[in-house]
Scaffold this motif. Structure first.
Motif, PDB file in Angstrom:
ATOM      1  N   HIS A   1       0.832  -1.204   0.000  1.00 53.26           N
ATOM      2  CA  HIS A   1       0.000   0.000   0.000  1.00 53.26           C
ATOM      3  C   HIS A   1       0.867   1.255   0.000  1.00 53.26           C
ATOM      4  CE1 HIS A   1      -3.030   2.923   1.065  1.00 53.26           C
ATOM      5  NE2 HIS A   1      -2.449   3.168   2.220  1.00 53.26           N
ATOM      6  N   LEU A   2       1.882   1.278   0.857  1.00 46.34           N
ATOM      7  CA  LEU A   2       2.777   2.434   0.912  1.00 46.34           C
ATOM      8  C   LEU A   2       3.538   2.593  -0.405  1.00 46.34           C
ATOM      9  CD1 LEU A   2       4.164   1.939   4.525  1.00 46.34           C
ATOM     10  CD2 LEU A   2       2.744   3.846   3.758  1.00 46.34           C
TER      11      LEU A   2
ATOM     12  N   GLU B   1       2.564   1.658  -3.443  1.00 44.72           N
ATOM     13  CA  GLU B   1       1.666   2.140  -4.487  1.00 44.72           C
ATOM     14  C   GLU B   1       1.393   3.634  -4.343  1.00 44.72           C
ATOM     15  OE1 GLU B   1      -1.831  -0.249  -4.522  1.00 44.72           O
ATOM     16  OE2 GLU B   1      -0.790  -2.038  -5.266  1.00 44.72           O
ATOM     17  N   ARG B   2       1.304   4.113  -3.116  1.00 42.59           N
ATOM     18  CA  ARG B   2       1.103   5.552  -2.903  1.00 42.59           C
ATOM     19  C   ARG B   2       2.310   6.340  -3.391  1.00 42.59           C
ATOM     20  NH1 ARG B   2      -0.795   6.095   3.251  1.00 42.59           N
ATOM     21  NH2 ARG B   2      -0.980   8.296   2.748  1.00 42.59           N
ATOM     22  N   LEU B   3       3.502   5.831  -3.138  1.00 42.44           N
ATOM     23  CA  LEU B   3       4.702   6.539  -3.580  1.00 42.44           C
ATOM     24  C   LEU B   3       4.805   6.570  -5.104  1.00 42.44           C
ATOM     25  CD1 LEU B   3       7.507   5.395  -1.102  1.00 42.44           C
ATOM     26  CD2 LEU B   3       6.273   7.558  -1.135  1.00 42.44           C
ATOM     27  N   GLN B   4       4.312   5.541  -5.766  1.00 35.43           N
ATOM     28  CA  GLN B   4       4.382   5.509  -7.229  1.00 35.43           C
ATOM     29  C   GLN B   4       3.540   6.608  -7.857  1.00 35.43           C
ATOM     30  OE1 GLN B   4       3.267   1.401  -7.883  1.00 35.43           O
ATOM     31  NE2 GLN B   4       5.365   0.865  -8.450  1.00 35.43           N
ATOM     32  N   ARG B   5       2.544   7.104  -7.138  1.00 28.65           N
ATOM     33  CA  ARG B   5       1.663   8.137  -7.671  1.00 28.65           C
ATOM     34  C   ARG B   5       2.075   9.541  -7.250  1.00 28.65           C
ATOM     35  NH1 ARG B   5      -2.223   4.381  -5.638  1.00 28.65           N
ATOM     36  NH2 ARG B   5      -2.683   5.801  -3.916  1.00 28.65           N
ATOM     37  N   GLU B   6       3.093   9.665  -6.400  1.00 31.18           N
ATOM     38  CA  GLU B   6       3.412  10.950  -5.795  1.00 31.18           C
ATOM     39  C   GLU B   6       4.832  11.392  -6.109  1.00 31.18           C
ATOM     40  OE1 GLU B   6       2.830  10.313  -1.656  1.00 31.18           O
ATOM     41  OE2 GLU B   6       0.645  10.328  -1.778  1.00 31.18           O
TER      42      GLU B   6
ATOM     43  N   SER C   1       6.475  14.232   0.070  1.00 32.93           N
ATOM     44  CA  SER C   1       5.921  13.406   1.137  1.00 32.93           C
ATOM     45  C   SER C   1       7.034  12.618   1.824  1.00 32.93           C
ATOM     46  CB  SER C   1       4.854  12.469   0.576  1.00 32.93           C
ATOM     47  OG  SER C   1       5.369  11.743  -0.524  1.00 32.93           O
TER      48      SER C   1
ATOM     49  N   ARG D   1       6.038   9.752   4.159  1.00 30.90           N
ATOM     50  CA  ARG D   1       5.598   8.493   3.554  1.00 30.90           C
ATOM     51  C   ARG D   1       6.792   7.686   3.066  1.00 30.90           C
ATOM     52  NH1 ARG D   1       0.191  10.506   0.250  1.00 30.90           N
ATOM     53  NH2 ARG D   1      -1.027  10.993   2.111  1.00 30.90           N
TER      54      ARG D   1
ATOM     55  N   PHE E   1       7.561   3.958   4.421  1.00 30.51           N
ATOM     56  CA  PHE E   1       7.781   2.832   3.518  1.00 30.51           C
ATOM     57  C   PHE E   1       9.104   2.142   3.827  1.00 30.51           C
ATOM     58  CE2 PHE E   1       9.751   1.227  -0.401  1.00 30.51           C
ATOM     59  CZ  PHE E   1       8.818   0.270  -0.773  1.00 30.51           C
TER      60      PHE E   1
ATOM     61  N   ARG F   1       9.015  10.333  -8.926  1.00 28.77           N
ATOM     62  CA  ARG F   1       8.055   9.299  -8.563  1.00 28.77           C
ATOM     63  C   ARG F   1       8.773   7.952  -8.530  1.00 28.77           C
ATOM     64  NH1 ARG F   1       3.813  11.314 -13.015  1.00 28.77           N
ATOM     65  NH2 ARG F   1       5.632  10.631 -14.202  1.00 28.77           N
TER      66      ARG F   1
END
Length: 224
Positions: A92-93, A95-100, A105, A108, A112, A135
């Motif tokens: 989950h962490l 996947e969030r980093l891949q979008r940001e 952040s 985050r 991770f 990203r």
């Protein structure tokens, strides 16, 4: 007294639903995971006992299978469930980093990397490979064992950066002692990697040292 006999506002599940997960103590969160207690102990009592036995939550979550399964109220099924939950959290962490834009952040990124490294029983050196918008492209564990100038090879890092067509990297490694204070060797390794990656126009944005539940940024310390 069973948890079902507690006032509704004090029951962990109801408390989470009304006030959010961050309102719960470590013992209450662990009790929800355990679901039930054992003879003479509610789930919360059992959770408190386990936290006392292991010393803290991080030690319990990082315990190897043998020690975990020996503890009262646990076992192989609970061990499997816990590993699955922790792996879901890592993914989950990630996947969030891949979008940001990761530099927007840093908390985050730290979360991770802590999730990836804090339970490792030996030193592990890894890298986040980033694109031109910073990203996440990939996370790789690169070197294992005692991390020093002889065991981290800049040539291999350069090869992996070219493989991923990365524009920037963030390095991280753990200190199994739990103390995240960077050493002089950590600073020297970072400088060597910076120099090697500069030859192919890849930036080193940071190097995090991960300890027990926290990390230290060399960039924030002024070493980059």
């Amino acid at each position: 007294m069973s948890i079902r006999d507690w006032p509704e506002g004090e029951r962990p599940r109801e408390k989470l639903l009304t006030r959010g997960a961050d309102a719960l103590s470590d013992a209450e969160l662990l009790a929800i995971f355990l679901r039930t207690g054992c003879v003479g102990l509610s789930a919360v009592d059992l959770a408190r006992m386990l936290l006392d036995e292991f010393g803290n939550l991080n030690a319990l979550l990082s315990a190897d299978k043998t020690r975990f399964c020996r503890a009262r109220g646990l076992g192989e099924a609970k061990y499997v469930q816990l590993q699955a939950v922790m792996e879901l959290a890592k993914r989950h962490l990630g996947e969030r980093l891949q979008r940001e834009h990761v530099m927007n952040s840093p908390s985050r990124v730290a979360e991770f990397l802590q999730a990836e490294l804090r339970s490792c029983r030996q030193e592990v050196f890894g890298a986040l490979f980033l694109d031109a918008q910073h990203r996440l492209i990939a996370w790789e564990k690169l070197f294992f064992g005692t991390i020093d100038g002889a065991s981290v090879h800049p040539r291999e890092v350069v090869q992996r950066a070219l493989h991923h067509n990365a524009a920037a990297l963030i390095f991280a490694h753990n200190h199994p002692s739990g103390v995240a204070e960077p050493s002089e060797a950590d600073r020297q390794i970072t400088r060597r990697l910076q120099d090697a990656l500069a030859l192919i126009d890849v930036r080193v944005l940071d190097h995090l040292v991960v300890g027990a539940g926290y990390s230290v940024s060399l960039a924030e310390r002024g070493h980059l």
